[in-house]
Design a protein around this motif. Structure first.
Motif, mmCIF file in Angstrom:
data_model
loop_
_atom_site.group_PDB
_atom_site.id
_atom_site.type_symbol
_atom_site.label_atom_id
_atom_site.label_comp_id
_atom_site.label_asym_id
_atom_site.label_seq_id
_atom_site.Cartn_x
_atom_site.Cartn_y
_atom_site.Cartn_z
ATOM 1 N N SER A 12 3.063 13.669 25.622
ATOM 2 C CA SER A 12 4.187 14.611 25.620
ATOM 3 C C SER A 12 5.159 14.270 26.743
ATOM 4 N N TYR A 13 6.445 14.251 26.382
ATOM 5 C CA TYR A 13 7.511 13.979 27.349
ATOM 6 C C TYR A 13 8.571 15.046 27.175
ATOM 7 N N TRP A 14 8.831 15.794 28.253
ATOM 8 C CA TRP A 14 9.837 16.843 28.220
ATOM 9 C C TRP A 14 10.988 16.456 29.139
ATOM 10 N N LEU A 15 12.201 16.770 28.698
ATOM 11 C CA LEU A 15 13.411 16.549 29.481
ATOM 12 C C LEU A 15 14.102 17.894 29.677
ATOM 13 N N LEU A 16 14.250 18.304 30.913
ATOM 14 C CA LEU A 16 14.884 19.578 31.230
ATOM 15 C C LEU A 16 16.231 19.298 31.885
ATOM 16 N N ASP A 17 17.286 19.852 31.311
ATOM 17 C CA ASP A 17 18.635 19.664 31.842
ATOM 18 C C ASP A 17 19.126 20.977 32.452
ATOM 19 N N PRO A 18 19.154 21.070 33.793
ATOM 20 C CA PRO A 18 19.593 22.313 34.431
ATOM 21 C C PRO A 18 21.067 22.626 34.186
ATOM 22 N N THR A 19 21.887 21.600 33.984
ATOM 23 C CA THR A 19 23.320 21.807 33.793
ATOM 24 C C THR A 19 23.611 22.512 32.472
ATOM 25 N N THR A 20 22.965 22.075 31.411
ATOM 26 C CA THR A 20 23.197 22.661 30.082
ATOM 27 C C THR A 20 22.142 23.692 29.703
ATOM 28 N N GLN A 21 21.166 23.907 30.560
ATOM 29 C CA GLN A 21 20.039 24.805 30.291
ATOM 30 C C GLN A 21 19.393 24.434 28.950
ATOM 31 N N ARG A 23 2.055 3.331 48.323
ATOM 32 C CA ARG A 23 2.104 4.093 49.565
ATOM 33 C C ARG A 23 2.440 5.553 49.270
ATOM 34 N N PRO A 24 2.146 6.441 50.204
ATOM 35 C CA PRO A 24 2.548 7.841 50.020
ATOM 36 C C PRO A 24 4.059 7.926 49.840
ATOM 37 N N PRO A 25 4.550 8.962 49.150
ATOM 38 C CA PRO A 25 5.988 9.064 48.928
ATOM 39 C C PRO A 25 6.754 9.143 50.244
ATOM 40 N N ALA A 26 7.887 8.470 50.270
ATOM 41 C CA ALA A 26 8.742 8.503 51.454
ATOM 42 C C ALA A 26 9.293 9.915 51.634
ATOM 43 N N ARG A 27 9.572 10.276 52.843
ATOM 44 C CA ARG A 27 10.073 11.620 53.130
ATOM 45 C C ARG A 27 11.583 11.618 53.361
ATOM 46 N N ASP A 28 12.291 10.691 52.714
ATOM 47 C CA ASP A 28 13.732 10.611 52.896
ATOM 48 C C ASP A 28 14.504 11.235 51.739
ATOM 49 N N GLY A 29 13.811 11.932 50.833
ATOM 50 C CA GLY A 29 14.471 12.593 49.715
ATOM 51 C C GLY A 29 14.696 11.705 48.512
ATOM 52 N N LEU A 60 16.729 16.325 34.438
ATOM 53 C CA LEU A 60 17.912 15.481 34.419
ATOM 54 C C LEU A 60 18.919 15.887 35.491
ATOM 55 N N SER A 61 19.592 14.888 36.012
ATOM 56 C CA SER A 61 20.720 15.113 36.911
ATOM 57 C C SER A 61 21.714 13.998 36.604
ATOM 58 N N PRO A 62 22.937 14.117 37.073
ATOM 59 C CA PRO A 62 23.913 13.071 36.757
ATOM 60 C C PRO A 62 23.446 11.666 37.151
ATOM 61 N N SER A 63 22.728 11.544 38.259
ATOM 62 C CA SER A 63 22.311 10.212 38.723
ATOM 63 C C SER A 63 21.061 9.685 38.017
ATOM 64 N N THR A 64 20.323 10.546 37.300
ATOM 65 C CA THR A 64 19.085 10.088 36.659
ATOM 66 C C THR A 64 19.128 10.142 35.137
ATOM 67 N N GLN A 113 18.212 14.478 45.125
ATOM 68 C CA GLN A 113 18.701 15.255 43.998
ATOM 69 C C GLN A 113 19.343 16.565 44.461
ATOM 70 N N PRO A 114 20.228 17.125 43.623
ATOM 71 C CA PRO A 114 20.900 18.376 43.997
ATOM 72 C C PRO A 114 19.939 19.563 43.978
ATOM 73 N N PRO A 115 20.314 20.656 44.633
ATOM 74 C CA PRO A 115 19.449 21.844 44.683
ATOM 75 C C PRO A 115 19.025 22.355 43.303
ATOM 76 N N ALA A 116 19.907 22.309 42.306
ATOM 77 C CA ALA A 116 19.559 22.801 40.963
ATOM 78 C C ALA A 116 18.395 22.010 40.381
ATOM 79 N N HIS A 117 18.338 20.729 40.688
ATOM 80 C CA HIS A 117 17.238 19.877 40.215
ATOM 81 C C HIS A 117 15.923 20.355 40.820
#
Length: 175
Positions: free
Chosen positions: A125-134, A16-22, A102-106, A38-42
């Protein structure tokens, strides 16, 4: 126990299309995986990376944020934060790039479970971006599995060549 049923049009929940509940809804080996909002930084990091990738993306490839799924098996449907795939490619074919922010919950899901799934299903290719640690981790698929080709910190710049040429600086993506 929650039972999931097909919608009135016969599609299973993951189709189904993605839910709009965040939240993000994915299915792994027939089990529903729900990720909370997810938090705003994510979100800011996802959008910054999307803009950068879209500017560098050749016309035969498509950059997608959360709207396309990768369905490697009938019982697994993944919805990465960002993916790059050939235009008009079926959802069953591996994208050429998957990015998870990445975020604390994921963190555990993205670093352990999704890494194993993307590797098993041959995502190049798989990239992981961590906003907390840049920090940006670049993994490339080899015959023996994923190999870490770079861990890029804050103001450092990495010049990716796959799936296309693009310069990546974590601080500009997460700042």
């Amino acid at each position: 126990m929650t039972t999931l049923e097909a919608s009135h049009d016969g599609r299973p929940p993951a189709a189904r299309p993605p839910a709009r509940d965040g939240r993000r809804y994915e299915v792994v080996d027939g089990r529903l995986l729900i990720t909370g909002a997810q938090p705003p930084a994510h979100h800011a990091a996802v959008i910054a990376l999307m803009v950068l990738l879209k500017q560098a993306c050749p016309p035969d490839l498509l950059v997608s944020v959360g709207s396309l799924v990768f369905r490697p098996t009938p019982h697994t449907t993944l919805r990465p934060d960002l993916l790059v795939c050939p235009r008009d490619t079926p959802a069953t074919q591996p994208p050429v790039l998957v990015v998870e922010v990445l975020s604390p919950s994921t963190r555990t899901t993205d670093v352990v479970l999704k890494r194993a799934l993307y590797e098993t299903h041959q995502v190049p290719s798989y990239w992981l971006l961590d906003p907390t640690t840049q920090e940006l981790t670049i993994l490339e698929l080899t015959p023996t599995g994923y190999t870490c080709t770079a861990v890029v910190q804050a103001e450092e710049t990495f010049h990716a060549t796959h799936p296309f040429h693009v310069a990546l600086t974590p601080a500009t993506l997460t700042g």
